[in-house]
Design a protein around this motif. Structure first.
Motif, PDB file in Angstrom:
ATOM      1  N   ALA A 213       0.769  -1.148  -0.112  1.00  0.00           N
ATOM      2  CA  ALA A 213       0.096   0.209  -0.186  1.00  0.00           C
ATOM      3  C   ALA A 213       0.662   0.709   0.040  1.00  0.00           C
ATOM      4  O   ALA A 213      -0.018   2.146  -0.258  1.00  0.00           O
ATOM      5  CB  ALA A 213      -1.087  -0.152   0.953  1.00  0.00           C
ATOM      6  N   GLY A 214       2.417   1.162   0.374  1.00  0.00           N
ATOM      7  CA  GLY A 214       2.751   2.319   0.238  1.00  0.00           C
ATOM      8  C   GLY A 214       3.071   3.216   1.866  1.00  0.00           C
ATOM      9  O   GLY A 214       1.857   2.412   2.673  1.00  0.00           O
ATOM     10  N   MET A 215       3.649   3.699   1.834  1.00  0.00           N
ATOM     11  CA  MET A 215       3.867   4.493   3.391  1.00  0.00           C
ATOM     12  C   MET A 215       3.888   5.856   3.094  1.00  0.00           C
ATOM     13  O   MET A 215       4.836   6.150   2.039  1.00  0.00           O
ATOM     14  CB  MET A 215       5.161   4.427   3.511  1.00  0.00           C
ATOM     15  CG  MET A 215       5.363   4.855   5.278  1.00  0.00           C
ATOM     16  SD  MET A 215       4.989   4.053   6.309  1.00  0.00           S
ATOM     17  CE  MET A 215       5.760   1.825   6.027  1.00  0.00           C
ATOM     18  N   LEU A 216       3.630   7.122   4.002  1.00  0.00           N
ATOM     19  CA  LEU A 216       3.804   8.169   3.911  1.00  0.00           C
ATOM     20  C   LEU A 216       4.123   9.277   5.181  1.00  0.00           C
ATOM     21  O   LEU A 216       4.099   8.346   6.281  1.00  0.00           O
ATOM     22  CB  LEU A 216       2.016   8.807   3.743  1.00  0.00           C
ATOM     23  CG  LEU A 216       1.549   9.634   3.133  1.00  0.00           C
ATOM     24  CD1 LEU A 216       1.863  10.575   1.638  1.00  0.00           C
ATOM     25  CD2 LEU A 216       0.148  10.460   3.531  1.00  0.00           C
ATOM     26  N   SER A 217       5.818   9.278   4.449  1.00  0.00           N
ATOM     27  CA  SER A 217       5.821   9.975   5.652  1.00  0.00           C
ATOM     28  C   SER A 217       6.598  11.687   5.603  1.00  0.00           C
ATOM     29  O   SER A 217       7.534  12.184   4.442  1.00  0.00           O
ATOM     30  CB  SER A 217       7.616   8.896   5.117  1.00  0.00           C
ATOM     31  OG  SER A 217       8.171  10.299   6.783  1.00  0.00           O
ATOM     32  N   GLU A 218       5.652  12.420   6.369  1.00  0.00           N
ATOM     33  CA  GLU A 218       6.028  13.936   5.615  1.00  0.00           C
ATOM     34  C   GLU A 218       5.681  14.457   4.503  1.00  0.00           C
ATOM     35  O   GLU A 218       6.496  15.165   3.916  1.00  0.00           O
ATOM     36  CB  GLU A 218       7.503  14.360   5.875  1.00  0.00           C
ATOM     37  CG  GLU A 218       7.883  14.299   7.162  1.00  0.00           C
ATOM     38  CD  GLU A 218       9.613  14.870   7.480  1.00  0.00           C
ATOM     39  OE1 GLU A 218      10.007  15.383   6.743  1.00  0.00           O
ATOM     40  OE2 GLU A 218      10.323  13.935   8.624  1.00  0.00           O
ATOM     41  N   GLY A 219       4.606  14.013   4.132  1.00  0.00           N
ATOM     42  CA  GLY A 219       3.717  14.240   2.698  1.00  0.00           C
ATOM     43  C   GLY A 219       3.844  13.890   1.699  1.00  0.00           C
ATOM     44  O   GLY A 219       3.483  14.165   0.784  1.00  0.00           O
ATOM     45  N   ALA A 220       5.332  12.972   1.686  1.00  0.00           N
ATOM     46  CA  ALA A 220       5.677  12.600   0.678  1.00  0.00           C
ATOM     47  C   ALA A 220       5.410  10.677   0.518  1.00  0.00           C
ATOM     48  O   ALA A 220       5.343  10.349   1.627  1.00  0.00           O
ATOM     49  CB  ALA A 220       7.479  12.779   0.945  1.00  0.00           C
ATOM     50  N   TRP A 221       4.731   9.916  -0.956  1.00  0.00           N
ATOM     51  CA  TRP A 221       4.731   8.958  -0.259  1.00  0.00           C
ATOM     52  C   TRP A 221       5.585   7.953  -0.900  1.00  0.00           C
ATOM     53  O   TRP A 221       6.426   8.471  -2.015  1.00  0.00           O
ATOM     54  CB  TRP A 221       3.405   8.651  -1.626  1.00  0.00           C
ATOM     55  CG  TRP A 221       2.767   7.536  -1.704  1.00  0.00           C
ATOM     56  CD1 TRP A 221       1.944   6.690  -0.747  1.00  0.00           C
ATOM     57  CD2 TRP A 221       3.597   6.570  -2.542  1.00  0.00           C
ATOM     58  NE1 TRP A 221       2.563   4.897  -1.614  1.00  0.00           N
ATOM     59  CE2 TRP A 221       2.578   5.151  -2.447  1.00  0.00           C
ATOM     60  CE3 TRP A 221       4.295   6.264  -3.811  1.00  0.00           C
ATOM     61  CZ2 TRP A 221       2.624   3.974  -3.450  1.00  0.00           C
ATOM     62  CZ3 TRP A 221       4.255   5.414  -4.726  1.00  0.00           C
ATOM     63  CH2 TRP A 221       3.881   4.349  -4.236  1.00  0.00           C
ATOM     64  N   ALA A 222       6.087   6.685  -0.642  1.00  0.00           N
ATOM     65  CA  ALA A 222       6.932   5.243  -1.325  1.00  0.00           C
ATOM     66  C   ALA A 222       6.533   4.862  -0.575  1.00  0.00           C
ATOM     67  O   ALA A 222       5.541   3.715  -0.142  1.00  0.00           O
ATOM     68  CB  ALA A 222       7.965   5.999   0.392  1.00  0.00           C
ATOM     69  N   PRO A 223       6.759   3.976  -2.024  1.00  0.00           N
ATOM     70  CA  PRO A 223       6.186   2.494  -2.484  1.00  0.00           C
ATOM     71  C   PRO A 223       6.520   1.882  -0.904  1.00  0.00           C
ATOM     72  O   PRO A 223       7.895   2.073  -0.407  1.00  0.00           O
ATOM     73  CB  PRO A 223       6.704   1.757  -3.730  1.00  0.00           C
ATOM     74  CG  PRO A 223       7.747   2.565  -4.039  1.00  0.00           C
ATOM     75  CD  PRO A 223       7.709   4.429  -2.923  1.00  0.00           C
ATOM     76  N   THR A 224       6.208   0.543  -0.460  1.00  0.00           N
ATOM     77  CA  THR A 224       7.388  -0.535   0.377  1.00  0.00           C
ATOM     78  C   THR A 224       7.084  -1.816  -0.603  1.00  0.00           C
ATOM     79  O   THR A 224       6.399  -2.702  -0.916  1.00  0.00           O
ATOM     80  CB  THR A 224       5.545  -1.168   1.262  1.00  0.00           C
ATOM     81  OG1 THR A 224       3.922  -0.804   0.759  1.00  0.00           O
ATOM     82  CG2 THR A 224       5.503   0.129   2.523  1.00  0.00           C
ATOM     83  N   THR A 225       8.535  -2.729  -1.020  1.00  0.00           N
ATOM     84  CA  THR A 225       8.711  -2.841  -1.927  1.00  0.00           C
ATOM     85  C   THR A 225       9.217  -4.780  -0.882  1.00  0.00           C
ATOM     86  O   THR A 225       8.946  -5.946  -1.414  1.00  0.00           O
ATOM     87  CB  THR A 225       9.499  -3.107  -2.432  1.00  0.00           C
ATOM     88  OG1 THR A 225      10.585  -2.617  -2.336  1.00  0.00           O
ATOM     89  CG2 THR A 225       9.643  -1.350  -3.711  1.00  0.00           C
ATOM     90  N   ARG A 226       9.108  -4.132   0.532  1.00  0.00           N
ATOM     91  CA  ARG A 226       9.323  -5.281   1.591  1.00  0.00           C
ATOM     92  C   ARG A 226       9.052  -5.162   2.506  1.00  0.00           C
ATOM     93  O   ARG A 226       8.333  -3.749   3.073  1.00  0.00           O
ATOM     94  CB  ARG A 226      10.424  -5.185   1.243  1.00  0.00           C
ATOM     95  CG  ARG A 226      11.694  -5.365   0.321  1.00  0.00           C
ATOM     96  CD  ARG A 226      13.586  -5.783   0.569  1.00  0.00           C
ATOM     97  NE  ARG A 226      13.992  -6.411   1.264  1.00  0.00           N
ATOM     98  CZ  ARG A 226      15.046  -7.891   1.376  1.00  0.00           C
ATOM     99  NH1 ARG A 226      14.130  -8.287  -0.529  1.00  0.00           N
ATOM    100  NH2 ARG A 226      14.806  -8.891   1.642  1.00  0.00           N
ATOM    101  N   GLY A 227       8.290  -5.575   3.378  1.00  0.00           N
ATOM    102  CA  GLY A 227       8.240  -5.180   5.145  1.00  0.00           C
ATOM    103  C   GLY A 227       7.229  -5.686   4.366  1.00  0.00           C
ATOM    104  O   GLY A 227       6.148  -5.800   4.038  1.00  0.00           O
TER     105      GLY A 227
END
Length: 580
Positions: A213-227
């Protein structure tokens, strides 16, 4: 399945009926998994996911039973009031059609270190979905998990892991691989985990959606390819599934008479073997096992030690805050084997030095931050920390450590009193802040009777390890209710009430287990003049307590219910029923 009417009032939900319905389905899933009947497992899981009872219990778990810090996901929702919970239940009507939102990245400090641990906080709807899927998946995997896995499992705790280690090292000296996995939750490879699940397509798509689903940190979205996000309701179960098989893999590489002992608590594990060659061989097997799952050992926390002899300047090992080591036998202190013959050593298990230091640092912090506070406020802040820490370590040789901590705290309190009254005499300070209670002339207490807890007042109590591969889903609920009374973290008053009520909730009558949120209720409320005496108390589920409180508010003149203590004592059996 017939359409059921929507829930209109959260306070009138028949929790007893819902708990029984869900538990019966979970027990059927567990038994089907024990028989390796995959088709029956998947069919029952679909039935459970579509039941309103399971959806309602899932919403209750994340909105009412959760006692942790209320942290919002990306939607900004921290809590759901009772009036809105039925609407959340209706949104779980089709759990296979889940479209998860990204998780919110939150950093928390790791105890005793300067490092920070990343958490992924899902939105409230995704938390409820994960709780619902966990209700279906957990019974299946409880029938498959290895018996020496103790972390994040119902009915098992770190005290069971320590009891197993004590039994494994009590009569024979051994080499130990004390290992930790590097960033376990954040590094699990998705494809091996999904393959290991081997579930039906709709469930697989659901879990895959959470993982990616991805991660949202400080307004920036990043994909989650592991974990798997540490902070999600289903994450501990998924991590256990990913690591399941470690013990079997190690055992398969050794002969039956030469098998190492493997004990795992979440991502921490130890391997015991009489020879160093066996430990080195086991380490290579573990590294290969972890590599296939995208994981690796954390070198800074992975070491080989010996339980009796110094190895690289170290004897024994630390595990879950305890130090386990063997001391050479003296004249009187000597261990014995199973036949009563003396050994060359005696096993000692105590709180670790790091745990003691962290605890004393926390006590010092509380006292310093309450320099200007009243004595009653200082006692209120210290008591939960003292009793909680002492109960955690009450199952091992902690008497001397408890006395040391009490002496350390006394010095802190004396400096606290001297800071407040620098011109007063020692005798005056003693009269003002200390009194005589129970033969102790230095009891830190207020004039109205509020007393500071002491570490050495928490009695040492041995913990009986859980039976083999026993599970709360096996139907033997009387066994699990009885274990709750003797759990080291249960307060003495709560344990006595559980014994009086024969392990049952005083409101709904269901047997209480270690996973239930238990609270103490006044039969006659304090607002009606009820006192805190033992005869006026009973233990309830947290949701039953909330329901009782709302009833008392709406009907203040009605007589309170009585505790049912006259029900016959049930004998343990493998076919128990939650409504029995």
């Amino acid at each position: 399945m017939a359409e059921q009417p929507p829930i209109e009032d959260w306070t009138t939900i028949p929790w007893r009926k819902l708990e029984r319905t869900v538990y019966r389905l979970q027990r059927r899933i567990y038994r089907a998994s024990c028989r390796d009947n995959v088709q029956a497992v998947h069919s029952l899981q679909r039935l459970l996911l579509r039941s309103r009872a399971a959806r309602t219990l899932a919403v209750r778990r994340v909105t009412q039973d959760n006692q942790g810090k209320r942290t919002a996901g990306v939607d900004g929702v921290k809590s759901v009031p009772p009036a809105q919970r039925p609407h959340l239940v209706t949104r779980l009507r089709h759990p296979e059609q889940i479209h998860p939102q990204p998780t919110r990245r939150v950093w928390i400090p790791k105890p005793g270190t300067t490092e920070q641990r990343p958490l992924g906080i899902p939105v409230m709807l995704d938390r409820a979905h994960q709780a619902l899927v966990t209700l279906a998946l957990e019974p299946e995997w409880e029938a498959r998990f290895e018996p020496n896995s103790y972390g994040f499992r119902p009915g098992r705790s770190c005290h069971d892991a320590i009891s197993a280690l004590m039994a494994a090292t009590a009569r024979k000296e051994k080499y130990v691989l004390d290992a930790d996995i590097q960033s376990c939750f954040a590094s699990i490879a998705h494809q091996p985990l999904l393959d290991k699940l081997a579930t039906y397509p709709a469930m697989r798509r659901t879990i895959k959606g959470w993982l990616r689903a991805g991660m949202l940190s400080e307004g920036a979205w990043a994909p989650t390819t592991r974990g798997t996000p540490q902070g999600g309701v289903a994450s501990p179960l998924l991590a256990n599934i990913a690591l399941d098989g470690l013990e079997r893999t190690v055992h398969a590489a050794f002969g039956h008479q030469d098998r190492p002992q493997v004990l795992r608590y979440a991502d921490d594990f130890v391997i015991l073997h009489p020879t160093r060659e066996g430990i080195e061989r086991a380490r290579g097997i573990v590294e290969a096992f972890l590599t296939a799952r995208g994981l690796q050992l954390k070198e800074s926390k992975t070491r080989i030690t010996h339980t009796l002899h110094p190895l690289d300047g170290r004897v024994g090992f630390d595990f879950l805050g305890f130090t386990i080591r063997q001391h050479p036998a003296g004249r009187t202190k000597v261990g014995k084997d199973s036949r009563g013959r003396p050994l060359a050593f005696k096993l000692h298990v105590r709180p670790s030095k790091e745990a003691i230091t962290r605890h004393q640092t926390e006590l010092r912090r509380i006292v310093r931050t309450h320099r200007a506070a009243r004595q009653a406020d200082l006692i209120t802040a210290l008591n939960p920390v003292i009793t909680g820490w002492a109960r955690y370590y009450r199952t091992v040789r902690s008497s001397r450590v408890f006395s040391t901590c009490d002496h350390h705290l006394f010095k802190l309190l004396w400096r606290w009193a001297r800071f407040r009254h620098p011109t007063k005499s020692n005798a005056w300070l003693k009269r003002k802040y200390w009194t005589t209670k129970g033969g102790n002339t230095w009891t830190f207490a207020t004039s109205d009777g509020q007393v500071l807890a002491r570490h050495d007042r928490v009695g040492i109590r041995l913990h009986l390890k859980v039976k083999g591969a026993a599970s709360p889903y096996d139907g033997n609920l009387v066994y699990w209710a009885r274990r709750l009374r003797t759990h080291p973290l249960v307060q003495t008053r709560t344990a006595l009430l559980l014994k009086r009520q024969q392990g049952r909730c005083g409101h709904c009558g269901l047997l209480l287990t270690e996973r239930d949120r238990i609270e103490i209720d006044h039969l006659i409320p304090r607002s009606a003049g009820g006192r805190g005496v033992f005869a006026n108390l009973r233990v309830l589920h947290r949701h039953c307590h909330d329901q009782r409180g709302l009833h008392d508010r709406d009907h203040p003149t009605e007589e309170p219910d009585e505790v049912n203590v006259s029900c016959p004592v049930l004998e343990p059996s493998g076919g128990g029923d939650p409504s029995a």
